[in-house]
Write a protein that holds these residues in place. Sequence first.
Motif, PDB file in Angstrom:
ATOM      1  N   ARG A 130       0.815  -1.215   0.000  1.00 37.14           N
ATOM      2  CA  ARG A 130       0.000   0.000   0.000  1.00 37.14           C
ATOM      3  C   ARG A 130       0.850   1.268   0.000  1.00 37.14           C
ATOM      4  N   GLY A 131       2.045   1.209   0.554  1.00 36.98           N
ATOM      5  CA  GLY A 131       2.936   2.373   0.542  1.00 36.98           C
ATOM      6  C   GLY A 131       3.998   2.174  -0.512  1.00 36.98           C
ATOM      7  N   ALA A 132       5.217   2.509  -0.156  1.00 34.89           N
ATOM      8  CA  ALA A 132       6.349   2.216  -1.020  1.00 34.89           C
ATOM      9  C   ALA A 132       6.985   0.927  -0.512  1.00 34.89           C
ATOM     10  N   ALA A 133       7.790   0.291  -1.373  1.00 34.68           N
ATOM     11  CA  ALA A 133       8.496  -0.903  -0.937  1.00 34.68           C
ATOM     12  C   ALA A 133       9.373  -0.545   0.262  1.00 34.68           C
ATOM     13  N   ALA A 134       9.518  -1.479   1.179  1.00 39.33           N
ATOM     14  CA  ALA A 134      10.379  -1.284   2.358  1.00 39.33           C
ATOM     15  C   ALA A 134      10.060   0.016   3.081  1.00 39.33           C
ATOM     16  N   SER A 135       8.792   0.312   3.241  1.00 34.36           N
ATOM     17  CA  SER A 135       8.426   1.545   3.948  1.00 34.36           C
ATOM     18  C   SER A 135       7.834   1.258   5.322  1.00 34.36           C
ATOM     19  N   VAL A 188      16.960  -2.323   4.949  1.00 36.99           N
ATOM     20  CA  VAL A 188      16.262  -1.742   3.797  1.00 36.99           C
ATOM     21  C   VAL A 188      16.912  -2.191   2.499  1.00 36.99           C
ATOM     22  N   ILE A 189      18.221  -2.183   2.472  1.00 38.60           N
ATOM     23  CA  ILE A 189      18.911  -2.627   1.254  1.00 38.60           C
ATOM     24  C   ILE A 189      18.619  -4.109   1.024  1.00 38.60           C
ATOM     25  N   GLU A 213      15.152  -4.331  -0.457  1.00 39.97           N
ATOM     26  CA  GLU A 213      15.153  -3.891  -1.860  1.00 39.97           C
ATOM     27  C   GLU A 213      15.865  -4.914  -2.755  1.00 39.97           C
ATOM     28  N   ARG A 250      11.907  -9.552  -8.885  1.00 42.31           N
ATOM     29  CA  ARG A 250      11.504  -9.011 -10.192  1.00 42.31           C
ATOM     30  C   ARG A 250      12.294  -9.667 -11.321  1.00 42.31           C
ATOM     31  N   ALA A 307       5.985  -9.477 -10.039  1.00 45.09           N
ATOM     32  CA  ALA A 307       5.534  -8.093 -10.227  1.00 45.09           C
ATOM     33  C   ALA A 307       5.369  -7.464  -8.853  1.00 45.09           C
ATOM     34  N   VAL A 308       5.899  -6.255  -8.678  1.00 50.19           N
ATOM     35  CA  VAL A 308       5.773  -5.557  -7.400  1.00 50.19           C
ATOM     36  C   VAL A 308       4.951  -4.305  -7.647  1.00 50.19           C
ATOM     37  N   ARG A 309       3.786  -4.253  -7.049  1.00 42.29           N
ATOM     38  CA  ARG A 309       2.893  -3.098  -7.264  1.00 42.29           C
ATOM     39  C   ARG A 309       2.780  -2.312  -5.968  1.00 42.29           C
ATOM     40  N   THR A 310       3.305  -1.097  -5.995  1.00 41.07           N
ATOM     41  CA  THR A 310       3.244  -0.270  -4.793  1.00 41.07           C
ATOM     42  C   THR A 310       2.073   0.700  -4.900  1.00 41.07           C
ATOM     43  N   GLY A 311       1.677   1.237  -3.766  1.00 43.15           N
ATOM     44  CA  GLY A 311       0.537   2.150  -3.755  1.00 43.15           C
ATOM     45  C   GLY A 311      -0.792   1.424  -3.924  1.00 43.15           C
TER      46      GLY A 311
END
Lengths: 394, 546
Positions: free
Chosen positions: A33-38, A155-156, A159, A166, A171-175
Amino acid sequence: MVSDVVIVGAGIVGAACARALAVAGVRVTVLERGAAASGTSAKGEGNLLVSDKGPGPELDLAVYAASLWPDLVDELADELGPAFPSLEYERKGGLVVATTAAGAEPLRAFAASQRAAGVDARAIPNGTALELEPWLNPEITAAVHYPDDAQVQPVIATEALLASARNHGAAVRTGVEVTGAKRDASGRLIGLVTTAGDVPAGAVLLAAGPWSGETARALGAILPVRPRRGMVLVTTRMPHRVFHKVYDGDYFGATQSSDAALQTSSVVESTAAGTVLLGSSREQVGFDERLRVDVIREIATKALRLFPFLANASIMRAYGGFRPFMPDHLPVIGEDHRIAGLWHASGHEGAGIGLSLATAELLVAGMLGTAAPIDAAPFGLARASLAPYLEEAA
Amino acid sequence: MIAAIRTRTVLVVGAGPAGLAAARAARERGASVILLDASDATGGQYWRHLPPSRPSANERALHHGWSTYRALHDELERDDGCEIVLGAQVWAIERTDASDVTDASGGADASAVTDASASTDAATVPAPVAVHVLVGPPDGTRRVGRTFRPDALVLATGAHDRTLPFPGWDLPGVFTAGAAQAFAKGERVALGGRVVVAGAGPFLLPVAASVAATGAKVLGVYEASRVAGLVRGWLPKPWQLIGAAKKGGELAGYVGSHLRHRIPYVTGRAVVAAHGADRVEAVTIAEVDADWAPIAGTERRVETDAVCVSHGFTPRLELPIAAGCELTPERFVRVDDGQRTSVAGVYAAGEITGIGGVDAALAEGEIAGHVAAGGSARDADLGAAVGARRTFAGFAARIEAAHGIRSGWTSWLDDDTLVCRCEEVPYGRLRDTREATCGSGLRSMKLTTRAGLGICQGRICGRTVEELLGAGPDVGGEDDAGHAASAGLETAAGGLFDRRSDAGGLLDRRATTDRRPIASPLRIGELAAAEDPTTSTTHTVRKGHP
Ligand SMILES: Cc1cc2nc3c(=O)[nH]c(=O)nc-3n(C[C@H](O)[C@H](O)[C@H](O)COP(=O)(O)OP(=O)(O)OC[C@H]3O[C@@H](n4cnc5c(N)ncnc54)[C@H](O)[C@@H]3O)c2cc1C
Ligand SMILES: Cc1cc2nc3c(=O)[nH]c(=O)nc-3n(C[C@H](O)[C@H](O)[C@H](O)COP(=O)(O)OP(=O)(O)OC[C@H]3O[C@@H](n4cnc5c(N)ncnc54)[C@H](O)[C@@H]3O)c2cc1C
């Protein structure tokens, strides 16, 4: 056998599972729902510890995880190339010390029980501890060295796992926020309702960290994950004077306790960037984001007990997050016995960075029906210790 | 019997024009006032002056409105109802739940409450904050902690100027305009023999004047905005503000001073590189288009030994954010006509609510102090201040329209231009990492590249990093449908802003580079030390909180 999986959450647990499943040939979509690793994975520390766990299933999982990290770090470095930032993996070892007379014996006994479970836990004379950490408070009363404790930049690492997923077709869908479930007539979960429309799914893996409880509810299931707040202080850069992960023995009490009140225990460690991290606190105050000065004051006070020289070091930042807490202190890994098509990888509390890789391997084995590397039963949602908490809201 | 009314305590943070005016207005309405500033003198950015140990007969000539400043300062200093605490760094503001507050007595310094403070006004609910302060020289051995729980809090922390990166901007001899002005006004030190002033905005002119007054030769003022833009924003001359005659007059004075010192004022030009081995020796000045992108072939090398650059302002928002105050989409503190923020009992004035110059700051400060002390923005004695505020309203928007940063500046950058100087993160690395990780959130980008994680905590580079990351098409995250998902993300400049009312707080899911729960570094020893009981002002509250 599962052939396509939708993972809810792009924290380190979702990322590790996405990569392992994609490598195994499963079609993977990650919704975040946010950004990756947020989420939590960007708000803690990156300790990969065996030292803080007593004998039992969590220690088994941690030992297994510790064996996976070195190879994974090499594989990701090869795959992602030099342009990708380093994971900063370092097996620097942990040093646990007691700072009171009363604390010495329990620490030695704890280490002995770990040794019996196969952990390399070396009780060392205080003088040896001071050779390992020359700036340590000489007043310590006992010391145990754990050569297998390591650290990673979380975090690294998250990511990198996502980038590799990927590369293997995920598939990585953020937001995109998951808000509900699609079920068929039999009640089986066949997809998710999201803020970007419906997403069909052969299987759903819930890896939403401390928000797994509320997301499970949106999917029609009870999962007793609660937030356990923790805060960390960051110093300005300084010459390297802390060489291991150094803890005071109280740490065990804090991790193993379910007490909701504030607890702090010292964890002091240097980062590759030259800062020193001082952790950390544990309190159950819901998702309350406000800074509490009394909490950071206590963290600072306890850190000085380990390293008096830090009195003149400066704090430049404080941050914190919400550990995904389970009432019986074990993560939930595996299929939901109540809703077909729903799987879990949640509730790793203060150890999710370290345990993420092992969690992913258990899940792949469960989803593909292959042999599990270690016994998965203790982490099942159907375990006896969780039963009282699964009924609460009914 | 008429209930005795307890004196309200108003805590003012920042003793620049806005804070000074707030303190005086609050005193005039009978509040007891504590005025804090981190620096060792009152006056703020604008009225920076020599320390009393080195007095100058010339302050009056160097400062517009010097007599206004002296009057404010002297009145407050004489006043027993106002405690001025200098060298007082607010390092954290804690939000306290209204439900926590069981005792209405505020936490003012007991000594400042002259009126028998035992009687409490039950209707008064203190501002839901605890303000944590360290007092003493920042490099001294141990500062003393104080905590305030005032009835009302006025935040007047101002803004610092913002400098965009360009190759060589990290060389010694390159100054922000604010630092240059501080040197010139506060230290009377010449920055160099031949000085270039560049960037954008009307404040380049007074900076050039201050620098020239130290005896330096100012080679020119290079304003990146085009004349057409200036005309639209400033009609009819860049130094004349629409509707603000007083301001026009003041800036015209600078033009006069420019003429005296023969300083050319050139628009549509930017310093796009600085050169030198150990310190700046020359700059490249290029003509730039309306987007601030350099026009090929127009580069010109100019020998210089100092450069002052400033491209705009960044309000100091960490304290309002910590207090839980809502921001506007332009990222200033949102206030109403009484300078009230979204948090009851917390007021804001001056540059943190918009870039309006010193007169706007004075007017807003007066209104904030008056209302914080229990008055109303409609009270007759505020008429002049309300009128002045109306005159300057829109000034910030006009500056933004005429001089706002345009996106073409990113083409000044080389791969090895440092974006974050503290952590030495070059532009190339930022861009490559963003590509490698598919440019996810701001927080993740900071933690993977370390940009913004150094000692300045993103004060210098934060918004630059946000803009660089927001510049590309997919920073909001990839989306199967092929369009960037931006809603609610913590990433791109435009989509970044957190409109939730609880924007404050440490652990917010949505990051911005303005959030700094630790507003200023402090020693671990200072943090660990219990507060000095003789100076702590929390004891009045502790009575109610056993
Ligand atoms: C102060 C502190 C220190 C710590 N130190 C360590 C340590 O040293 N070592 C260690 O191993 N662990 C440590 N931890 C614990 C570790 O950080 C966590 O266990 C781990 O990050 C959990 O990862 P996760 O992927 O389960 O959750 P998260 O990282 O929180 O990821 C979950 C993601 O799901 C997303 N999400 C939630 N709901 C939805 C929805 N409905 N739809 C879509 N997306 C959703 C969230 O936005 C989030 O990004 C620490 C934690 C804290 C707070
Ligand atoms: C280079 C430059 C040139 C300018 N030239 C002009 C001009 O010619 N004409 C004009 O009208 N305006 C000019 N201005 C703008 C003018 O300086 C401001 O409008 C005015 O100073 C704003 O007043 P303020 O009270 O809001 O903030 P400031 O004057 O910035 O005062 C804020 C105060 O808050 C204190 N503070 C901040 N944070 C903390 C903390 N955490 N704890 C304790 N104290 C804190 C600071 O020390 C500072 O003293 C210029 C500004 C700059 C930067």
